[in-house]
Design a protein around this motif. Structure first.
Motif, short mmCIF file in Angstrom:
data_model
loop_
_atom_site.label_atom_id
_atom_site.label_comp_id
_atom_site.label_asym_id
_atom_site.label_seq_id
_atom_site.Cartn_x
_atom_site.Cartn_y
_atom_site.Cartn_z
N LYS A 199 -11.70 -53.33 -36.68
CA LYS A 199 -12.82 -54.17 -36.28
C LYS A 199 -12.44 -55.65 -36.15
N THR A 200 -11.33 -56.05 -36.75
CA THR A 200 -11.00 -57.48 -36.76
C THR A 200 -9.64 -57.78 -36.14
N LEU A 201 -8.94 -56.78 -35.70
CA LEU A 201 -7.59 -56.96 -35.17
C LEU A 201 -7.44 -56.28 -33.82
N ARG A 202 -6.50 -56.80 -33.03
CA ARG A 202 -6.00 -56.08 -31.86
C ARG A 202 -4.53 -55.82 -32.12
N VAL A 203 -4.13 -54.57 -31.97
CA VAL A 203 -2.77 -54.15 -32.32
C VAL A 203 -2.13 -53.46 -31.12
N HIS A 204 -0.89 -53.84 -30.85
CA HIS A 204 -0.16 -53.25 -29.73
C HIS A 204 1.30 -53.12 -30.11
N GLN A 205 1.87 -51.95 -29.82
CA GLN A 205 3.30 -51.76 -30.07
C GLN A 205 4.01 -51.50 -28.77
N GLN A 206 5.07 -52.25 -28.55
CA GLN A 206 5.93 -52.04 -27.38
C GLN A 206 7.36 -51.89 -27.89
N GLY A 207 7.82 -50.66 -27.86
CA GLY A 207 9.15 -50.37 -28.38
C GLY A 207 9.22 -50.68 -29.86
N THR B 220 -9.10 -53.09 -62.08
CA THR B 220 -10.07 -53.22 -60.99
C THR B 220 -9.85 -52.13 -59.96
N ILE B 221 -10.91 -51.42 -59.61
CA ILE B 221 -10.83 -50.34 -58.63
C ILE B 221 -11.14 -50.91 -57.25
N LEU B 222 -10.20 -50.75 -56.33
CA LEU B 222 -10.39 -51.23 -54.96
C LEU B 222 -11.09 -50.17 -54.12
N PRO B 223 -11.89 -50.59 -53.15
CA PRO B 223 -12.48 -49.62 -52.22
C PRO B 223 -11.37 -48.87 -51.48
N PRO B 224 -11.65 -47.65 -51.02
CA PRO B 224 -10.62 -46.90 -50.29
C PRO B 224 -10.22 -47.60 -49.01
N LEU B 225 -8.97 -47.42 -48.62
CA LEU B 225 -8.48 -47.99 -47.36
C LEU B 225 -9.07 -47.25 -46.18
N PRO B 226 -9.18 -47.91 -45.02
CA PRO B 226 -9.57 -47.20 -43.81
C PRO B 226 -8.58 -46.07 -43.51
N ASN C 170 -11.22 -66.62 -36.60
CA ASN C 170 -10.33 -65.63 -37.21
C ASN C 170 -10.30 -65.76 -38.73
N ALA C 171 -11.46 -66.09 -39.32
CA ALA C 171 -11.54 -66.24 -40.77
C ALA C 171 -11.15 -64.94 -41.47
N VAL C 172 -10.48 -65.08 -42.60
CA VAL C 172 -10.04 -63.93 -43.37
C VAL C 172 -11.21 -63.38 -44.18
N THR C 173 -11.61 -62.16 -43.88
CA THR C 173 -12.67 -61.47 -44.59
C THR C 173 -12.09 -60.25 -45.30
N ASP C 174 -12.90 -59.63 -46.14
CA ASP C 174 -12.47 -58.37 -46.77
C ASP C 174 -12.15 -57.33 -45.71
N MET C 175 -12.96 -57.29 -44.65
CA MET C 175 -12.72 -56.32 -43.59
C MET C 175 -11.38 -56.57 -42.90
N MET C 176 -11.05 -57.85 -42.66
CA MET C 176 -9.77 -58.16 -42.05
C MET C 176 -8.61 -57.77 -42.97
N LEU C 177 -8.75 -58.02 -44.26
CA LEU C 177 -7.72 -57.62 -45.21
C LEU C 177 -7.53 -56.11 -45.20
N ASP C 178 -8.64 -55.36 -45.14
CA ASP C 178 -8.54 -53.90 -45.07
C ASP C 178 -7.82 -53.47 -43.79
N ASP C 179 -8.18 -54.12 -42.67
CA ASP C 179 -7.55 -53.77 -41.40
C ASP C 179 -6.05 -54.09 -41.42
N LEU C 180 -5.69 -55.26 -41.94
CA LEU C 180 -4.28 -55.63 -42.00
C LEU C 180 -3.50 -54.67 -42.87
N ARG C 181 -4.07 -54.33 -44.00
CA ARG C 181 -3.35 -53.42 -44.90
C ARG C 181 -3.20 -52.05 -44.28
#
Length: 259
Positions: free
Chosen positions: A15-23, A2-8, A37-48
């Motif tokens: 589009k589905t996450l807020r990310v912050h790094q402190q130290g 199975t060929i997966l779509p390219p990663l962002p 916060n339902a898990v969608t394909d877009m959220m999986l792409d963002d998490l990965r």
């Protein structure tokens, strides 16, 4: 294969996450509260994308959800009847497994910060983390069987068995009943239950000593935990979960279309 779509691409806005790094602490918030916060394909792409490009200096990853609930599970609207072979489900399942592996195999210590409901895939995301803290209103449920689906998402079942034991996992999966915070604590679905206003302090109390640990020792220790608790690859049926889920969805579509 199975060929997966390219990663962002790295740096592309999420589009589905807020990310912050402190130290040395990376915070990842599921940020679609209007959809629970339902898990969608877009959220999986963002998490990965976030986990694959994680700063090597990170020692702790905190996973949380915006709004009233941690995560209400997979977005079933993506299981479309126009996809009778459930190819989309298969691809989504492969993505989910890769995200799950990025959490369970993360070189940093992962912490789930749970408030409200964690349902299905939401429970799975919390379970993938090394440590889990919840507020008194936290609850967990696996409703897949009632929806006509196997509990086959990203490796959740072997992880659940390892964390709570086979007999208790069987109860949770077959009945689909909700588990409140105190029972979740007794089952080891949660490590701590604290008042809602103290949940961030509990996360910080875990993170403080962890970020001082030598990174090599931390990585090796996590690898040892995963090795000792996981089934061997040959015996790990979770590698087939995307196929099993797709087959179940396809069969459901066929039954619905039958005269």
């Amino acid at each position: 294969m199975t060929i997966l779509p390219p990663l962002p691409r790295p740096g592309l806005s999420l589009k589905t996450l807020r990310v912050h790094q402190q130290g040395a602490v990376l915070s990842i918030e599921l940020s679609t509260p209007e959809q629970g916060n339902a898990v969608t394909d877009m959220m999986l792409d963002d998490l990965r994308a976030v986990l694959d490009h994680q700063d090597p200096q990170v020692r702790v990853v905190v996973l949380s959800g915006a709004g009233d609930d941690f995560c209400l599970g997979g977005d079933r609207s993506e299981f479309v009847p126009t996809d009778p072979a459930a190819e989309g489900v298969r691809i989504s399942g492969i993505k989910a497994r890769r995200v799950y592996e990025a959490l369970t195999g993360n070189p940093a210590v992962t912490i789930a910060r749970v408030q409200g409901r964690a349902v299905g895939a939401g429970l799975g995301l919390a379970l993938a983390c090394d440590l889990r803290v919840g507020s008194p209103d936290a609850s967990f449920r696996l409703p897949e069987l009632a929806l006509g689906l196997p509990t086959a998402w990203a490796g959740i079942l072997p992880r659940l068995i390892n964390e709570v034991g086979t007999a208790r996992a069987r109860d949770l999966v077959l009945t689909g009943r909700a588990v409140d915070a105190q029972e979740a604590l007794s089952l080891s679905l949660l490590h701590k239950v604290v008042p809602a206003e103290a949940i961030d302090a509990a996360v910080a109390a875990w993170a403080k000593p962890i970020i001082r640990r030598p990174p090599a020792a931390l990585r090796v220790t996590k690898t040892l935990f995963n090795s000792y608790s996981a089934a061997t690859l040959l015996a790990d049926a979770s590698v087939l979960e995307a196929e099993l889920m797709a087959a179940a969805v396809a069969e459901t579509h066929r039954a619905a279309d039958a005269p």
